[in-house]
Design an enzyme around this catalytic site. Sequence first.
Site, short mmCIF file in Angstrom:
data_model
loop_
_atom_site.label_atom_id
_atom_site.label_comp_id
_atom_site.label_asym_id
_atom_site.label_seq_id
_atom_site.Cartn_x
_atom_site.Cartn_y
_atom_site.Cartn_z
N THR A 1 3.11 4.62 -1.90
CA THR A 1 2.98 5.76 -2.79
C THR A 1 3.39 5.30 -4.19
OG1 THR A 1 5.18 6.28 -1.93
CG2 THR A 1 3.36 7.63 -1.12
N ASP B 1 0.87 -1.19 0.00
CA ASP B 1 0.00 0.00 0.00
C ASP B 1 0.89 1.22 0.00
OD1 ASP B 1 -2.33 1.41 2.47
OD2 ASP B 1 -1.91 1.93 0.37
N1 SAM Z 1 -3.54 4.81 -1.50
C1 SAM Z 1 -2.26 5.39 -1.82
C2 SAM Z 1 -1.88 5.10 -3.24
O1 SAM Z 1 -2.54 4.27 -3.86
O2 SAM Z 1 -0.95 5.74 -3.73
C3 SAM Z 1 -1.25 4.92 -0.82
C4 SAM Z 1 -1.53 5.54 0.50
S1 SAM Z 1 -0.44 5.22 1.81
C5 SAM Z 1 -0.60 6.72 2.65
C6 SAM Z 1 1.17 5.27 1.08
C7 SAM Z 1 2.22 5.15 2.18
O3 SAM Z 1 3.41 4.54 1.69
C8 SAM Z 1 2.67 6.51 2.75
O4 SAM Z 1 2.26 6.61 4.09
C9 SAM Z 1 4.19 6.50 2.61
O5 SAM Z 1 4.86 7.12 3.69
C10 SAM Z 1 4.46 5.01 2.54
N2 SAM Z 1 5.75 4.64 1.96
C11 SAM Z 1 6.36 5.17 0.86
N3 SAM Z 1 7.54 4.55 0.65
C12 SAM Z 1 7.69 3.61 1.64
C13 SAM Z 1 8.69 2.65 1.95
N4 SAM Z 1 9.81 2.54 1.20
N5 SAM Z 1 8.49 1.85 3.02
C14 SAM Z 1 7.37 1.96 3.78
N6 SAM Z 1 6.37 2.86 3.55
C15 SAM Z 1 6.55 3.66 2.47
#
Ligand code: SAM
Length: 283
Positions: free
Chosen positions: A158, A156
């Site tokens: 970014t 889930d």
């Molecule tokens: N629904 C969204 C989409 O489809 O793009 C995704 C939402 S969720 C908030 C995305 C999350 O991924 C964010 O909180 C971000 O901080 C996290 N994230 C990005 N890169 C990451 C990584 N390498 N490891 C863990 N979390 C990560």
Amino acid sequence: MTEWYNETLYPEVAQRFVIKNIVFRERTEHQDLVIFENPVMGRILALDGIIQTTEGDEFIYHEMLTHVPILAHGKAKEILIIGGGDGGMAREAMKHRGVERVTMVEIDRSVVDMCVKYIPSIGAEAFKNKKLNLVIDDGAAFVKHCKDKFDVIIIDSTDPQGPGAVLFTREFYADCKRCLTKGGILVTQNGVPFFQPDELGNTAKRLKSLFKNTAFYLGAVPTYYGGFMAFGWGSDSAVHRDIPIKEAATRFKASGIATRYYTPELHVGCFALPRFIQKLMAG
Ligand code: SAM
């Protein structure tokens, strides 16, 4: 004077939202975080200029990335969520009585804290749930060294830029596969194929090189605009992927979960792909 939030995901096309008010904004250790209010979609989280989730339509995305793989698996106990800082994915996954633990690996503590504080309707409850094991770490680093096994792994994340880029690599998917139980299922947030064709094509190539059974399924999420959003699927079990509609309906009924988007009919139908997406998948 009306103020607009202009999404900057693509250089030549964009969507925009009236800003009723900016609820919170900060440059975190990892990304630019904004939470603002829109009269139609409610509170909206954006990271690095890209809409992540909104109160109005988050249920679609979170229901499809949890209930499809968890009901398909049928006996999922251990779930791993990479990303998911707003808490919506964990909320939906923990509705399954058979799920004993959800490990959620989110890189940015601020996303968790600010979503709990300013968009509690999405996932605040989830963070109080004893089934949740929250880990603040880079998901790629976590799976690289993880010794635990999971029945379903949900990416889930970014989009493939900034901290999220590493979560679309073959190496990451290979590490995820090593963390799956026998017949376990990996599902991924895989963008909007109409505007992000390479994202689907690349994931298809990488998953096919690792799993016996690779697929994509679709959901229509209004604020991930541009038509269908795609979800990647990788498993060495073909059985899970092809559960008949009757079985999906039986499992869904037994779960006792009330949904607003997911239905057993959609569970089967969402794997039917339009020709242009089939072609992207074929490479
Ligand atoms: N629904 C969204 C989409 O489809 O793009 C995704 C939402 S969720 C908030 C995305 C999350 O991924 C964010 O909180 C971000 O901080 C996290 N994230 C990005 N890169 C990451 C990584 N390498 N490891 C863990 N979390 C990560």
